[in-house]
Design a protein around this motif. Sequence first.
Motif, PDB file in Angstrom:
ATOM      1  N   ARG A  80       0.904  -1.136   0.234  1.00  0.00           N
ATOM      2  CA  ARG A  80       0.205   0.067   0.132  1.00  0.00           C
ATOM      3  C   ARG A  80       0.693   1.392   0.166  1.00  0.00           C
ATOM      4  O   ARG A  80       1.951   0.666   0.453  1.00  0.00           O
ATOM      5  N   THR A  94       5.372   2.666  12.222  1.00  0.00           N
ATOM      6  CA  THR A  94       4.194   1.924  12.419  1.00  0.00           C
ATOM      7  C   THR A  94       3.832   1.670  10.831  1.00  0.00           C
ATOM      8  O   THR A  94       2.877   0.701  10.237  1.00  0.00           O
ATOM      9  N   GLY A 136      -2.750  -7.582  10.535  1.00  0.00           N
ATOM     10  CA  GLY A 136      -1.486  -7.422  10.075  1.00  0.00           C
ATOM     11  C   GLY A 136      -0.741  -8.005  11.178  1.00  0.00           C
ATOM     12  O   GLY A 136      -0.513  -7.761  12.414  1.00  0.00           O
ATOM     13  N   ILE A 182       8.897  -0.765  12.354  1.00  0.00           N
ATOM     14  CA  ILE A 182       8.446  -1.490  11.333  1.00  0.00           C
ATOM     15  C   ILE A 182       9.457  -1.599  10.563  1.00  0.00           C
ATOM     16  O   ILE A 182       9.582  -3.357   9.238  1.00  0.00           O
TER      17      ILE A 182
HETATM   18  C1  FA5 Z   1      -8.247  -5.093   5.486  1.00  0.00           C
HETATM   19  O1  FA5 Z   1      -7.414  -5.194   4.488  1.00  0.00           O
HETATM   20  C2  FA5 Z   1      -9.062  -6.451   5.323  1.00  0.00           C
HETATM   21  N1  FA5 Z   1      -9.820  -6.875   3.949  1.00  0.00           N
HETATM   22  C3  FA5 Z   1     -10.119  -7.189   6.114  1.00  0.00           C
HETATM   23  C4  FA5 Z   1     -10.630  -8.487   6.454  1.00  0.00           C
HETATM   24  C5  FA5 Z   1     -10.927  -9.978   5.593  1.00  0.00           C
HETATM   25  C6  FA5 Z   1     -11.500  -8.330   6.587  1.00  0.00           C
HETATM   26  C7  FA5 Z   1     -11.666 -11.151   5.785  1.00  0.00           C
HETATM   27  C8  FA5 Z   1     -13.290  -8.940   6.827  1.00  0.00           C
HETATM   28  C9  FA5 Z   1     -13.192 -10.142   6.343  1.00  0.00           C
HETATM   29  P1  FA5 Z   1      -7.917  -3.024   7.078  1.00  0.00           P
HETATM   30  O2  FA5 Z   1      -7.274  -2.010   5.343  1.00  0.00           O
HETATM   31  O3  FA5 Z   1      -8.278  -2.924   7.655  1.00  0.00           O
HETATM   32  O4  FA5 Z   1      -9.012  -4.667   6.283  1.00  0.00           O
HETATM   33  O5  FA5 Z   1      -6.443  -3.485   7.216  1.00  0.00           O
HETATM   34  C10 FA5 Z   1      -6.399  -5.266   8.028  1.00  0.00           C
HETATM   35  C11 FA5 Z   1      -5.097  -5.876   8.953  1.00  0.00           C
HETATM   36  O6  FA5 Z   1      -4.287  -5.144   8.507  1.00  0.00           O
HETATM   37  C12 FA5 Z   1      -6.209  -3.874  10.131  1.00  0.00           C
HETATM   38  O7  FA5 Z   1      -6.191  -4.372  11.174  1.00  0.00           O
HETATM   39  C13 FA5 Z   1      -4.296  -4.188  10.545  1.00  0.00           C
HETATM   40  O8  FA5 Z   1      -3.446  -4.830  11.840  1.00  0.00           O
HETATM   41  C14 FA5 Z   1      -3.989  -4.362   9.670  1.00  0.00           C
HETATM   42  N2  FA5 Z   1      -3.064  -3.184   8.403  1.00  0.00           N
HETATM   43  C15 FA5 Z   1      -3.535  -2.126   7.479  1.00  0.00           C
HETATM   44  N3  FA5 Z   1      -2.728  -1.476   7.247  1.00  0.00           N
HETATM   45  C16 FA5 Z   1      -1.144  -1.562   7.700  1.00  0.00           C
HETATM   46  C17 FA5 Z   1      -0.539  -1.093   8.147  1.00  0.00           C
HETATM   47  N4  FA5 Z   1       0.002   0.448   6.670  1.00  0.00           N
HETATM   48  N5  FA5 Z   1       0.720  -1.299   8.627  1.00  0.00           N
HETATM   49  C18 FA5 Z   1       0.428  -2.920   9.304  1.00  0.00           C
HETATM   50  N6  FA5 Z   1      -0.358  -3.231   9.683  1.00  0.00           N
HETATM   51  C19 FA5 Z   1      -1.451  -2.575   8.941  1.00  0.00           C
END
Ligand code: FA5
Length: 495
Positions: A160, A167, A331, A345
């Motif tokens: 991303r 972090t 994550g 990180i």
């Molecule tokens: C998702 O990516 C959804 N696809 C998750 C999901 C899967 C929901 C299946 C329902 C069913 P999100 O963008 O919130 O959601 O990311 C999920 C997790 O990835 C976060 O809760 C966090 O722990 C981790 N995460 C997100 N962005 C970052 C980042 N930039 N750096 C580190 N960890 C991250």
Amino acid sequence: MLYHSVCQRSRVLALPVGVRSILRHHIVSRQYSGGASQSSLTIGGNTYPSDSWTNAPQSIIAQYDRRLHVQPNHPLSITRRLIESCFPGFQHHNDLPGVVSVDQNFDSLGFAADHPGRARSDTYYINKDTLFRTHTTAHEVEVFRANTSNGYTIAADVYRRDAVDRTHYPIFHQMEGALTWDKSQFESNDHFLHQLQTDLKNFKSPSIEVQDPNPPFHKESNPLQEKYHSAIEAELIGAHLKRNLENMAVTLFREADKALKASGQEAVLEDKDPLKMRWVEAFFPHTSPSWELEVWWRGDWLEVLGCGVIDQPLLIRAGVPTRMGWAFGLGLERLAMLLFGIPDIRLFWSKDARFLNQFDESKPIRRFQPFSKYPAAPRDVAFWLPKAGPVVAETPATTSSSPSPAGGNATEPTLSETPTFHENDLMEVVRGTAGDSVEDVTCIDNFTHPKTGRQSLCYRVTYRSLEKTLTNEEANTMHEQIRQELVSRFGVELR
Ligand code: FA5
Ligand code: MG
């Protein structure tokens, strides 16, 4: 201070319509020298044609295939294995390739055409049809279609375009988990419900405080999929999901606690507050109802995962219409940082033996011992955006509930503006130039000239290597290069 907070909140910096077309041309032709200027990109041995969507830089492509989540003794791999052990009987997929189609990453999951996660400011595109996956959910449909197990996990690297701080890293790792029941295998619907109820009775209740003020679903804020699921089905599946994830979190915390005690640092580091978790309502295009799990860690709530009852049309598209169930995505870095006490990180990417040699998968979890903290070298860069009059598209900062390239906020977001200069572009210039020598980039001033309406921004770039002391000269050279790139790519005027 005021400018600071305005700046923190307004991460998308769009320009007035008049200058947008000029700048867009400027950006398309010059911004992504690592990608669009070549007619094709070679990634993991495959060649892809590039086009005007291409924005994947060489710095990202070069890291593809590090596969940290399966590297023996790596903290991400240890964390993955510990989580896998919480889901006995599941199939574990750890080798799915990171280049996926727009269809896999977004369309097949029901992402709206204007979902902000699709924007080039947030996602690394290889070309208009192909991208670096932004989440492991990109593989859900294909794994459901293969239909080889009721439960599965998928661990993988995800990509991303994002902020630079301790972090956030443009590549991180997620673990997806899903469990479905094939209703056609049950004698009757009552048998299916009975099975869920029996499972639920057998769960141990978690040994730490769990706050869950939410109803099982909510007509407006977190709806039941009325067309496909009865209220009792959604309620039981949701409860089954939450108990599984609470138990997984407790397993991790217990290991983290043991490691902390063994390190002798307990008195210095341990929170005054006991461990606790809470459930908050969320929105994902691919689940409903949906929630996020947050844990109380060092005085703040930290979001560790998103989850929910799987969107039934997704299962129908995958050719398994009689299946029904839950899914989550977590994550791995967030949990590994918590588990081992890893403070930055960037360390996960370190090839320094002083880092790597601290982890051993055959031994109990041990807390990470920082080997050295080298001095920080902060440098500011201030500039005027190309022309008068800011238009700020209100995309909130990356808080626990902000929109993300994979959904995740409480209400479905829409793009209010097509930004031409995004804060993430600046982050990209910094990363491309100084790489892991930068610890943090923060906007410290955002000023609009009262007469001319021109917008000025000032960012503080904190240089700090994890592996050595940077000389003044090294920091100055990197900083000057960043300043010049900002001028040549975005036409800003340095102040
Ligand atoms: C998702 O990516 C959804 N696809 C998750 C999901 C899967 C929901 C299946 C329902 C069913 P999100 O963008 O919130 O959601 O990311 C999920 C997790 O990835 C976060 O809760 C966090 O722990 C981790 N995460 C997100 N962005 C970052 C980042 N930039 N750096 C580190 N960890 C991250
Ligand atoms: Mg989220």
